[in-house]
Write a protein that holds these residues in place. Sequence first.
Motif, PDB file in Angstrom:
ATOM      1  N   LEU A 316       0.914  -1.166   0.546  1.00  0.00           N
ATOM      2  CA  LEU A 316       0.153  -0.414   0.428  1.00  0.00           C
ATOM      3  C   LEU A 316       0.734   1.311   0.410  1.00  0.00           C
ATOM      4  CD1 LEU A 316      -3.308  -0.955   2.019  1.00  0.00           C
ATOM      5  CD2 LEU A 316      -3.118  -0.553   0.258  1.00  0.00           C
ATOM      6  N   PHE A 317       1.875   1.546   1.018  1.00  0.00           N
ATOM      7  CA  PHE A 317       3.084   2.216   0.776  1.00  0.00           C
ATOM      8  C   PHE A 317       3.124   2.917  -1.148  1.00  0.00           C
ATOM      9  CE2 PHE A 317       7.977   3.299   0.853  1.00  0.00           C
ATOM     10  CZ  PHE A 317       7.704   4.689   0.577  1.00  0.00           C
ATOM     11  N   ILE A 318       3.341   2.072  -0.729  1.00  0.00           N
ATOM     12  CA  ILE A 318       3.485   2.005  -2.803  1.00  0.00           C
ATOM     13  C   ILE A 318       3.365   2.445  -3.679  1.00  0.00           C
ATOM     14  CG2 ILE A 318       5.011   0.403  -5.061  1.00  0.00           C
ATOM     15  CD1 ILE A 318       6.610  -1.582  -3.123  1.00  0.00           C
ATOM     16  N   ILE A 319       1.824   1.910  -3.784  1.00  0.00           N
ATOM     17  CA  ILE A 319       0.863   2.687  -4.217  1.00  0.00           C
ATOM     18  C   ILE A 319       0.757   3.681  -4.520  1.00  0.00           C
ATOM     19  CG2 ILE A 319      -1.451   2.187  -4.566  1.00  0.00           C
ATOM     20  CD1 ILE A 319      -1.068  -0.709  -4.178  1.00  0.00           C
ATOM     21  N   LEU A 347       4.414   5.519   5.361  1.00  0.00           N
ATOM     22  CA  LEU A 347       5.831   4.959   6.629  1.00  0.00           C
ATOM     23  C   LEU A 347       5.337   4.468   7.915  1.00  0.00           C
ATOM     24  CD1 LEU A 347       8.984   6.648   4.881  1.00  0.00           C
ATOM     25  CD2 LEU A 347       8.300   4.342   4.214  1.00  0.00           C
ATOM     26  N   ALA A 348       5.022   5.463   8.155  1.00  0.00           N
ATOM     27  CA  ALA A 348       4.663   5.159   9.230  1.00  0.00           C
ATOM     28  C   ALA A 348       3.501   4.034   9.770  1.00  0.00           C
ATOM     29  CB  ALA A 348       3.660   5.977   9.920  1.00  0.00           C
ATOM     30  N   ALA A 405       6.586   9.820  15.685  1.00  0.00           N
ATOM     31  CA  ALA A 405       5.616   9.735  16.944  1.00  0.00           C
ATOM     32  C   ALA A 405       5.535   8.512  17.184  1.00  0.00           C
ATOM     33  CB  ALA A 405       4.714  11.277  17.039  1.00  0.00           C
ATOM     34  N   ILE A 406       5.304   7.882  15.967  1.00  0.00           N
ATOM     35  CA  ILE A 406       4.291   6.655  15.831  1.00  0.00           C
ATOM     36  C   ILE A 406       5.221   5.395  15.602  1.00  0.00           C
ATOM     37  CG2 ILE A 406       3.142   4.690  14.525  1.00  0.00           C
ATOM     38  CD1 ILE A 406       1.746   7.228  13.114  1.00  0.00           C
TER      39      ILE A 406
END
Length: 441
Positions: A316-319, A347-348, A405-406
């Motif tokens: 999902l990050f890549i998309i 990225l979090a 923070a995450i």
Amino acid sequence: MSLARRLLSQSTIIFGGRLFGAGLIFLVQAFIARFWGAAILGEYLIIMAVVNLVSTVMPLGFQTVSTYFAAEYRARGDRRQFTAFLMRSYAHVALMFVILCLAGPLALELFGLGGSSLAQHFMPVALLGLAAAVVYVSGNVLIGIKRPYAGLFADGVFRPMMMMTLFFACALTIAEPQQSFGTMLWAVAFGYLAIAVGHFTILMLSLSRVEDTAPARPAEVSRWWRFATPWVLITIATDYFFDIDLLLLATILEPEELAIFGVCTRIFALVSFGVSAVYFVTFPDMFESEAKADRQAFHRKVGEANLAASVVSIGLFIIVAAGAPFALSIFGPSFTSGAVPMAILCLALVVRALLGPASMVLSIHDRPWSSLPAVALGMVTLVIGNWLLVPSLHLTGAALAALIAITVWSIGLWLIALRLAKIDVSILQWLRSRRAAVPAE
């Protein structure tokens, strides 16, 4: 059906439904920006952030643990405890709604917000909070008794369809933007209440899924509170982390920047549901394994779920990184400046998935309060990060502060679970188990 096949089928359908619904919400927000302007979109995002926080507090944490207790009582055939838990959950919602209606306007005046948009639309905001709280309780219970579609689609599919319909009904019939916006809020509030009533009815018709074979015993009220109380704070800080962040940034960012960052966080919420869908499918099986004291099966299911969540989050990050500029351009040319911040936010999600569901594992091992230090550390890190990074880096600074923070609280939760529950919920555990399973040559 194997866990892998069920994950592929159920989580895909759930995520597909959520994607459809979130796409409609995405379009509603884009149309608000196009029809009524970025300033009203900012008001809308702040109002919805308050609704999310209010609806999370109303059940006093019982909605956050309802999936666990519903799955446990279903496994044990304990309908009496199940019914008592439901009655207590909905009673909390009713009581807190009354308190909100009586004390809410006074609180707004006390904090100098008597003339704000939130105060002007207080009653529809309160009704939206009531409807959302009922849906959260009903939905999580339905997930626990293995009706995930019924549990998730009320909020994920039917609410967005209703909002899209009512937006166009108001925007096309009322010319003045503020009046049209106010009318839409009232209409959406009553529409969501109707959905909540229908959702509750489905739950009542599903009670037969919980057998009544366990011996009678007093209601486990103290046990419910021990689990639920810390989860109010945990859920607010995790699931509604960005709603809190928007409220913090309201005094730092310019109105247009706040609207852009708000859209980024809403897209992040959609993307994060792809990972959550994996856990929604697997949590009931984990809870049943724990209830039956099958520790080997419990560890295996945690590892499999964590692997699936990690793979999904990376994909999902890549998309998102590739599609963010186009998605944001729908709101207007200025919104494309949120492409890099949105990729940073996603990225979090990867960090959170790689480190695993530590808070849930700690609660299952009767240590729900143990999560709070890491969560508190994460929130403090967010406040400091916003103070240091946002004035100079603006949107990118806000995204970096959230990522840091995450990451801080995710690492903290992982270490606490490793130390107290003796379980490594990260992807490292799955890798070690696979390495150990390979026979030596």
